[in-house]
Design a protein around this motif. Structure first.
Motif, PDB file in Angstrom:
ATOM      1  N   UNK A  35     -13.772  -5.200 -49.005  1.00 50.22           N
ATOM      2  CA  UNK A  35     -12.411  -5.160 -49.549  1.00 50.22           C
ATOM      3  C   UNK A  35     -11.483  -6.141 -48.830  1.00 50.22           C
ATOM      4  N   UNK A  36     -11.356  -6.084 -47.498  1.00 52.26           N
ATOM      5  CA  UNK A  36     -10.501  -7.078 -46.851  1.00 52.26           C
ATOM      6  C   UNK A  36     -11.022  -8.497 -47.003  1.00 52.26           C
TER       7      UNK A  36
ATOM      8  N   UNK B 279     -23.181  -4.461 -32.695  1.00 49.91           N
ATOM      9  CA  UNK B 279     -23.513  -3.471 -33.725  1.00 49.91           C
ATOM     10  C   UNK B 279     -22.424  -3.361 -34.795  1.00 49.91           C
ATOM     11  N   UNK B 280     -22.133  -4.478 -35.431  1.00 51.33           N
ATOM     12  CA  UNK B 280     -21.158  -4.484 -36.514  1.00 51.33           C
ATOM     13  C   UNK B 280     -21.605  -3.654 -37.700  1.00 51.33           C
ATOM     14  N   UNK B 281     -20.620  -3.115 -38.425  1.00 55.29           N
ATOM     15  CA  UNK B 281     -20.908  -2.254 -39.573  1.00 55.29           C
ATOM     16  C   UNK B 281     -20.130  -2.760 -40.792  1.00 55.29           C
ATOM     17  N   UNK B 282     -20.559  -3.881 -41.382  1.00 54.25           N
ATOM     18  CA  UNK B 282     -19.777  -4.439 -42.489  1.00 54.25           C
ATOM     19  C   UNK B 282     -19.875  -3.648 -43.782  1.00 54.25           C
ATOM     20  N   UNK B 283     -21.017  -3.054 -44.078  1.00 52.90           N
ATOM     21  CA  UNK B 283     -21.204  -2.306 -45.332  1.00 52.90           C
ATOM     22  C   UNK B 283     -20.788  -3.165 -46.526  1.00 52.90           C
ATOM     23  N   UNK B 284     -21.352  -4.364 -46.597  1.00 55.19           N
ATOM     24  CA  UNK B 284     -20.958  -5.332 -47.634  1.00 55.19           C
ATOM     25  C   UNK B 284     -21.184  -4.823 -49.050  1.00 55.19           C
ATOM     26  N   UNK B 285     -22.180  -3.955 -49.259  1.00 55.92           N
ATOM     27  CA  UNK B 285     -22.576  -3.572 -50.617  1.00 55.92           C
ATOM     28  C   UNK B 285     -21.793  -2.389 -51.179  1.00 55.92           C
ATOM     29  N   UNK B 286     -20.757  -1.976 -50.505  1.00 59.31           N
ATOM     30  CA  UNK B 286     -19.968  -0.827 -50.958  1.00 59.31           C
ATOM     31  C   UNK B 286     -19.339  -1.078 -52.326  1.00 59.31           C
ATOM     32  N   UNK B 287     -19.591  -0.177 -53.271  1.00 58.05           N
ATOM     33  CA  UNK B 287     -18.997  -0.305 -54.602  1.00 58.05           C
ATOM     34  C   UNK B 287     -17.482  -0.172 -54.529  1.00 58.05           C
TER      35      UNK B 287
END
Length: 216
Positions: A186-187, A51-59
């Motif tokens: 970001x990372x 259950x990874x939570x990358x949230x790739x689309x974060x501004x």
């Protein structure tokens, strides 16, 4: 199937990437294209299972990541303007894979390394460890990232303790960016700038100085 106890789940989440990076992947004997595909597949499956939570689309992730990556890229560019530093980079052995520079920089570094490692460690493992252990989970996640580079360091002929220490420190920095932005983007941008710059700067330096690469 009943849910695993939280600690047992954390142990499994730590063990799997270490076994993959240091045992299973090297044992497959794949070329660079095969390793990229295998790493991306493993990371995607791992994130789905845990259950990874990358949230790739974060501004905010984009903004912070692009800024951090730009700073690193500017540092590499500045180093190339200094004759002594440019000569140092030009003298480094060429560790590039048996593919074109374009393919290496555009596919294998972003997908085989950055996407795969950020999805496993920053998006999945460290948040899971933090949920299970609190703040010590951050340190354990960074250490796990460092330990995953034992076999790659051996294969490259690099000192293992130094490689583990440096990559663990980088992992801690990457996790700081992930916590600050709530996103793995970001990372990922910083990771990409560091790795791509480290791979391409020696080649650019040799082009500027007209030297032939030393191959290990």
């Amino acid at each position: 199937m009943p849910r695993l106890p939280r600690i047992a789940k954390a142990v499994a989440a730590v063990a799997l990437p270490l076994l993959w990076a240091n045992r299973a992947l090297p044992a497959l004997g794949l070329d660079i294209r095969g390793r990229t595909a295998a790493n991306a597949a493993f990371a995607t499956a791992y994130a789905a299972v845990f259950h990874g939570r990358p949230n790739w689309r974060s501004a905010q992730g984009f903004r912070v990541g692009l800024l951090a990556g730009a700073v690193v890229t500017a540092g590499y560019a500045a180093a190339l303007t200094v004759p002594a530093t440019r000569r140092h980079f030009a003298d480094l052995a060429d560790r590039g894979p048996d593919v074109s520079t374009t393919e290496w920089a555009a596919l294998h570094i972003p997908v085989g390394t950055v996407y795969s490692e950020e999805l496993v460690y920053r998006a999945t493992l460290t948040p899971l460890l933090e949920d299970a252990l609190g703040r010590p989970g951050t340190w354990l996640g960074a250490l796990s990232f460092g330990l995953a580079h034992i076999q790659p360091a051996r294969a490259a002929g690099d000192p293992v303790p130094g490689t583990v220490a440096v990559t663990a420190a980088a992992g801690y920095l990457f996790d700081h960016l992930r916590r600050h932005t709530g996103s793995t983007t970001a990372p990922a941008f910083l990771h990409l700038a560091l790795n791509a710059g480290g791979a391409l700067t020696p080649r650019i330096a040799r082009h500027l100085t007209g030297e032939r690469p030393t191959v290990e």
